[in-house]
Write a protein that holds these residues in place. Structure first.
Motif, short mmCIF file in Angstrom:
data_model
loop_
_atom_site.label_atom_id
_atom_site.label_comp_id
_atom_site.label_asym_id
_atom_site.label_seq_id
_atom_site.Cartn_x
_atom_site.Cartn_y
_atom_site.Cartn_z
N GLY A 16 -12.30 12.39 -12.39
CA GLY A 16 -12.32 11.91 -11.01
C GLY A 16 -11.39 12.65 -10.07
N ALA A 17 -10.47 13.46 -10.62
CA ALA A 17 -9.54 14.22 -9.77
C ALA A 17 -10.25 15.42 -9.16
CB ALA A 17 -8.33 14.68 -10.59
N SER A 18 -9.67 15.96 -8.08
CA SER A 18 -10.28 17.10 -7.42
C SER A 18 -9.28 18.22 -7.22
CB SER A 18 -10.89 16.69 -6.08
OG SER A 18 -9.89 16.21 -5.21
N LEU A 19 -9.82 19.40 -7.01
CA LEU A 19 -9.02 20.60 -6.76
C LEU A 19 -9.66 21.36 -5.61
CD1 LEU A 19 -6.80 22.68 -7.65
CD2 LEU A 19 -8.58 23.72 -9.08
N ASN A 20 -8.92 21.54 -4.53
CA ASN A 20 -9.39 22.33 -3.40
C ASN A 20 -8.92 23.76 -3.56
OD1 ASN A 20 -10.40 20.01 -2.21
ND2 ASN A 20 -8.58 19.66 -1.00
N VAL A 21 -9.80 24.71 -3.21
CA VAL A 21 -9.49 26.13 -3.30
C VAL A 21 -9.88 26.76 -1.97
CG1 VAL A 21 -9.92 28.27 -4.56
CG2 VAL A 21 -9.97 26.09 -5.78
N GLU A 22 -9.03 27.63 -1.45
CA GLU A 22 -9.34 28.30 -0.18
C GLU A 22 -10.64 29.10 -0.33
OE1 GLU A 22 -8.03 28.23 2.90
OE2 GLU A 22 -6.75 26.63 2.15
N GLU A 23 -11.47 29.05 0.69
CA GLU A 23 -12.78 29.70 0.66
C GLU A 23 -12.66 31.19 0.36
OE1 GLU A 23 -16.72 30.22 3.51
OE2 GLU A 23 -15.00 29.09 4.24
N SER A 24 -11.75 31.89 1.02
CA SER A 24 -11.62 33.33 0.82
C SER A 24 -11.15 33.66 -0.60
CB SER A 24 -10.68 33.95 1.85
OG SER A 24 -9.40 33.34 1.76
N SER A 25 -10.25 32.87 -1.14
CA SER A 25 -9.76 33.09 -2.50
C SER A 25 -10.88 32.86 -3.52
CB SER A 25 -8.60 32.15 -2.82
OG SER A 25 -7.53 32.37 -1.97
N LEU A 26 -11.65 31.82 -3.32
CA LEU A 26 -12.73 31.50 -4.24
C LEU A 26 -13.81 32.58 -4.18
CD1 LEU A 26 -13.68 29.45 -6.30
CD2 LEU A 26 -14.75 28.19 -4.43
N ALA A 27 -14.16 33.03 -3.00
CA ALA A 27 -15.16 34.09 -2.86
C ALA A 27 -14.68 35.35 -3.58
CB ALA A 27 -15.41 34.38 -1.38
N ALA A 28 -13.42 35.70 -3.44
CA ALA A 28 -12.87 36.89 -4.09
C ALA A 28 -12.95 36.77 -5.62
CB ALA A 28 -11.44 37.13 -3.65
N LEU A 29 -12.71 35.56 -6.15
CA LEU A 29 -12.80 35.35 -7.60
C LEU A 29 -14.20 35.64 -8.14
CD1 LEU A 29 -10.85 32.04 -8.31
CD2 LEU A 29 -10.22 34.34 -8.99
N PHE A 30 -15.19 35.45 -7.28
CA PHE A 30 -16.57 35.66 -7.70
C PHE A 30 -17.17 36.94 -7.11
CE2 PHE A 30 -15.73 31.41 -8.92
CZ PHE A 30 -16.49 31.21 -10.07
N GLY A 31 -16.29 37.87 -6.73
CA GLY A 31 -16.72 39.21 -6.34
C GLY A 31 -17.34 39.34 -4.98
N SER A 32 -16.94 38.53 -4.04
CA SER A 32 -17.51 38.58 -2.70
C SER A 32 -16.42 38.37 -1.65
CB SER A 32 -18.59 37.51 -2.55
OG SER A 32 -19.22 37.59 -1.30
N ASP A 33 -16.77 38.64 -0.41
CA ASP A 33 -15.82 38.39 0.67
C ASP A 33 -16.14 37.09 1.41
OD1 ASP A 33 -18.15 39.39 1.75
OD2 ASP A 33 -17.15 40.62 3.26
N ARG A 34 -17.27 36.46 1.03
CA ARG A 34 -17.63 35.17 1.63
C ARG A 34 -18.51 34.39 0.66
NH1 ARG A 34 -22.61 34.69 3.96
NH2 ARG A 34 -23.89 36.54 3.87
N LEU A 35 -18.64 33.10 0.90
CA LEU A 35 -19.42 32.23 0.03
C LEU A 35 -20.87 32.13 0.53
CD1 LEU A 35 -16.87 29.34 -0.65
CD2 LEU A 35 -17.41 31.32 -2.08
N ASP A 36 -21.71 33.04 0.03
CA ASP A 36 -23.13 32.96 0.38
C ASP A 36 -23.85 32.13 -0.69
OD1 ASP A 36 -23.54 34.64 -1.84
OD2 ASP A 36 -23.68 36.44 -0.59
N ASP A 37 -25.14 31.94 -0.55
CA ASP A 37 -25.90 31.07 -1.46
C ASP A 37 -25.81 31.53 -2.91
OD1 ASP A 37 -26.68 29.44 0.61
OD2 ASP A 37 -28.64 30.39 0.87
#
Length: 74
Positions: A16-37
């Motif tokens: 039930g706990a949550s973890l927020n991650v900055e959009e730019s950091s998360l996109a970089a982790l997945f090889g992108s500069d933004r969160l596309d589909d």
């Protein structure tokens, strides 16, 4: 942060706990500069592999906060 570090943080979340991650950091982790589909789909799969759900919460017109939430049921 690396994907392994994110996986460790997700593994330590209580149900039930949550973890927020900055959009730019998360996109970089997945090889992108933004969160596309495509990237969001990859993140959703990653979240499920770690017994979490993934969502994007809008906070104002220009701010989106990606959030992982640990499933309540194991």
């Amino acid at each position: 942060m690396t994907r392994d570090q994110l996986a460790e943080q997700l593994a330590r979340l209580d149900p039930g706990a949550s973890l927020n991650v900055e959009e730019s950091s998360l996109a970089a982790l997945f090889g992108s500069d933004r969160l596309d589909d495509r990237i969001v789909h990859d993140i959703e799969v990653f979240a499920l592999e770690h017994r979490c759900s993934f969502s994007m919460h809008e906070h104002g017109p220009h701010r989106v906060i990606p959030c992982f939430e640990k499933d309540d049921i194991f």
